[in-house]
Design an enzyme around this catalytic site. Sequence first.
Site, PDB file in Angstrom:
ATOM      1  N   ASP A 232     -10.549  -9.975 -10.743  1.00  0.00           N
ATOM      2  CA  ASP A 232     -11.535 -11.034 -10.645  1.00  0.00           C
ATOM      3  C   ASP A 232     -12.889 -10.367 -10.892  1.00  0.00           C
ATOM      4  OD1 ASP A 232     -12.945 -13.339 -10.281  1.00  0.00           O
ATOM      5  OD2 ASP A 232     -12.013 -13.887  -8.379  1.00  0.00           O
TER       6      ASP A 232
HETATM    7  C1  BGC Z   1     -14.021 -16.411  -9.767  1.00  0.00           C
HETATM    8  C2  BGC Z   1     -12.936 -16.545 -10.818  1.00  0.00           C
HETATM    9  C3  BGC Z   1     -13.556 -16.719 -12.172  1.00  0.00           C
HETATM   10  C4  BGC Z   1     -14.470 -15.546 -12.449  1.00  0.00           C
HETATM   11  C5  BGC Z   1     -15.155 -15.608 -13.793  1.00  0.00           C
HETATM   12  C6  BGC Z   1     -15.048 -15.365 -10.119  1.00  0.00           C
HETATM   13  O1  BGC Z   1     -16.129 -15.436  -9.262  1.00  0.00           O
HETATM   14  O2  BGC Z   1     -13.433 -16.095  -8.527  1.00  0.00           O
HETATM   15  O3  BGC Z   1     -12.104 -17.634 -10.507  1.00  0.00           O
HETATM   16  O4  BGC Z   1     -12.589 -16.853 -13.154  1.00  0.00           O
HETATM   17  O5  BGC Z   1     -15.471 -15.488 -11.441  1.00  0.00           O
HETATM   18  O6  BGC Z   1     -16.141 -16.565 -13.790  1.00  0.00           O
END
Ligand code: BGC
Length: 759
Positions: A232
């Site tokens: 993530d």
């Molecule tokens: C989120 C993800 C997301 C990623 C990219 C993170 O903060 O938890 O779900 O895909 O950011 O934006």
Amino acid sequence: MDIGNIRAIIARMTLEEKAGLCSGADFWHTKAVERLGIPATMVSDGPHGLRKQDEETDHLGVNDSIEAVCFPAGCATAASFDRDMVRRMGEAIGDSCQHEKLSVVLGPAVNIKRSPLCGRNFEYLSEDPYLAGEMCAAYIRGVQSRNVGTSIKHFAANNQEHRRMSSSSDADERTLREIYFPAFETAVKQSQPWTVMCSYNRINGVYASENRWLLTDVLRNEWGFEGYVMSDWGATADRVVGVHAGLDLEMPSSGGVNDARIVQAVREGRLAESDVDLACERILNIVYRYAENAKPDTPWDKEAQHALSAQIAAECMVLLKNEGDLLPLDKSDSVAFIGEFAEKPRFQGGGSSHIHCFKKTSALQAADGLNVTYARGYDVAADSASDGMIAEAVAAAKAAKVAVVFAGLPDSYESEGYDRTHMRIPECQVKVIEAVAAANPNTVVVLHNGSPVEMPWIGKVKAVLEAYLGGQAVGLATVRVLFGDANPSGHLAESFPLRLQDTPCYLYYGGEGNTAEYREGVFVGYRYYDKREMDVLFPFGHGLSYTTFEYSNLRLSADSIRDTDTLTVTVTAKNTGSRAGKTVVQLYVRAAAGEVIRPVRELKGFEKIELQPGESRDVSFTLDKRAFAYWSMALGDWHVEDGEYAIEIGRSSRDIELSAPVRVASTTAVPVRYDANSIFMDIVKDARAAEALKPLTDALDAVFRPNADEDTPAGEAISNEMTAAMLNYMPLRGMLSFAGDKLPAGMLEQLLARLNGKV
Ligand code: BGC
């Protein structure tokens, strides 16, 4: 490109190039290596539409992305219980990815809804692992049929936003295996997502991004995952540990710091270069799978997708209550739409999944041409309802035959990044609902929310339509359902508790400091409410229709099976009403009474079918071992206890219409090792061990229960029952304390050797 060619490219890469490939070029791209012709690929949030950011990048939805189509969010699509429909939505999203040159859409988000408070519940699917797994696997099939990847997220046990980057989700393995893993497991086994996104949190103390058990042993070696794991955004803790654990791609990047650490670790012999090679191989496999199948000339018909989004939203809506069949409304009825959400619906949530819509349709716009008036009722931004607004709402309600109040949660109440602190809708909306309901007995409430809310006003209104966060065309869908152009067929993918205090993890949710203990274990959602026989506001699986259905003729292919067999279950569903409609036949397995503490029933099958008035059709399910199994800690595997299970067919977890018993026999014994602390009742359950123990039980019986066959004389302090219980619970070593002088020397040791099969 085949694996041989990919390996040949990797063989030509320098260690620095390889380490570099293991992190992003920027927020949304993998790195190109021009020297070797390796292309960069782009990923983008979703998952219910595209959030492709071209220029100014951030990952929290602050900056605008391209104009796209916002489909219903996960909370809504799960309620459709419709695999086929979710697959079609995935196909549409896959097409738009091809059009926009995106290799991977970052989703589906499938974490289990452990508490209604989780800020991201609106993105997630269900409290039930089977439903979440089936729905996400269908979505992945849809997207990937277009040669675009998905990134199922957030692996794993990411069930709160509070301290999301540091908290440890502490759960026993059985809980992880039965509740928090299956959505991922099902997706991998059924649909092989191209990528998996590991979560921010730790699991039992170990960051997901460093967790080799999670990312390699379970995900790859057990389930057979073949793609790459990405972090993530910012979830990488110790990058070097992560590479060895199976975290292939760090996103976005560390500005080169972690790449250098990888190089250094290899040079110093702390990390095998082959681990880095393997990460590169997995990344390149997907990079080329996309690059070689890119079809940028794929058309993206946004208007058609807007229409599809409306269709899907209508399939997701859950009719929670419909007293006196108030709904559907007649198109000639005078109807007052009340509440700002009628004009500006809340149809998606905040954060990384936020879509910049090319178009939106509110219920008010969709009702154009109908006999509908509007009063704003409350002010969402100010979180208030002035006396004047309420008076206007009451007047509108009085003047109309039916009043429809649009209510729910404003953006600030639920979002990525933080959790809710309560389950209420704004007080000002409650006031409006109550004032309107007092003014007009025919009051309907339409709800826009991503997670359950308390409804203290439920007894005052006749109908409630849960519209969830239904995407940019939600207004069209709402009007179609309200006026009967669409027959509601959504069912709750989560229980609606009466109040927050009733929820299974109420005492522990959020945790203490960085420790969130999952003390409720497998008793999440209806597994908890059913076991405790608690009243809920609306149970898991509940959903009404404008027609009625009847289930009959439940047939099992056998009344007794081994756990290696499959069982076919067939039931007849009939539309007994006067409108065409869709029913969701839900199959639950009720656990046998055994040693293991289990939920009363668990969803193990569902089918959504459309039936014309009077039409009936057979629906069949095939159940295998997993439908009856629990995760045995002793075995480190799925295990079925011998016993009589029940196959239940119902309309919700609380409305079971048919039930049939089936005996299931286990083909696997849970290994037991006896020692001096093993107790008699456990030993005698095993026939072979009971035989070995016979001389001893006889000797003890003679000492303790000389009159076992007679009733205890009145007034005796120690009854036969008590003696029997004492013997049952006595450890083997107890025989030395109580009958040692009557037993030959060394008998305990000899006995243990026999019990453990050594002699
Ligand atoms: C989120 C993800 C997301 C990623 C990219 C993170 O903060 O938890 O779900 O895909 O950011 O934006």
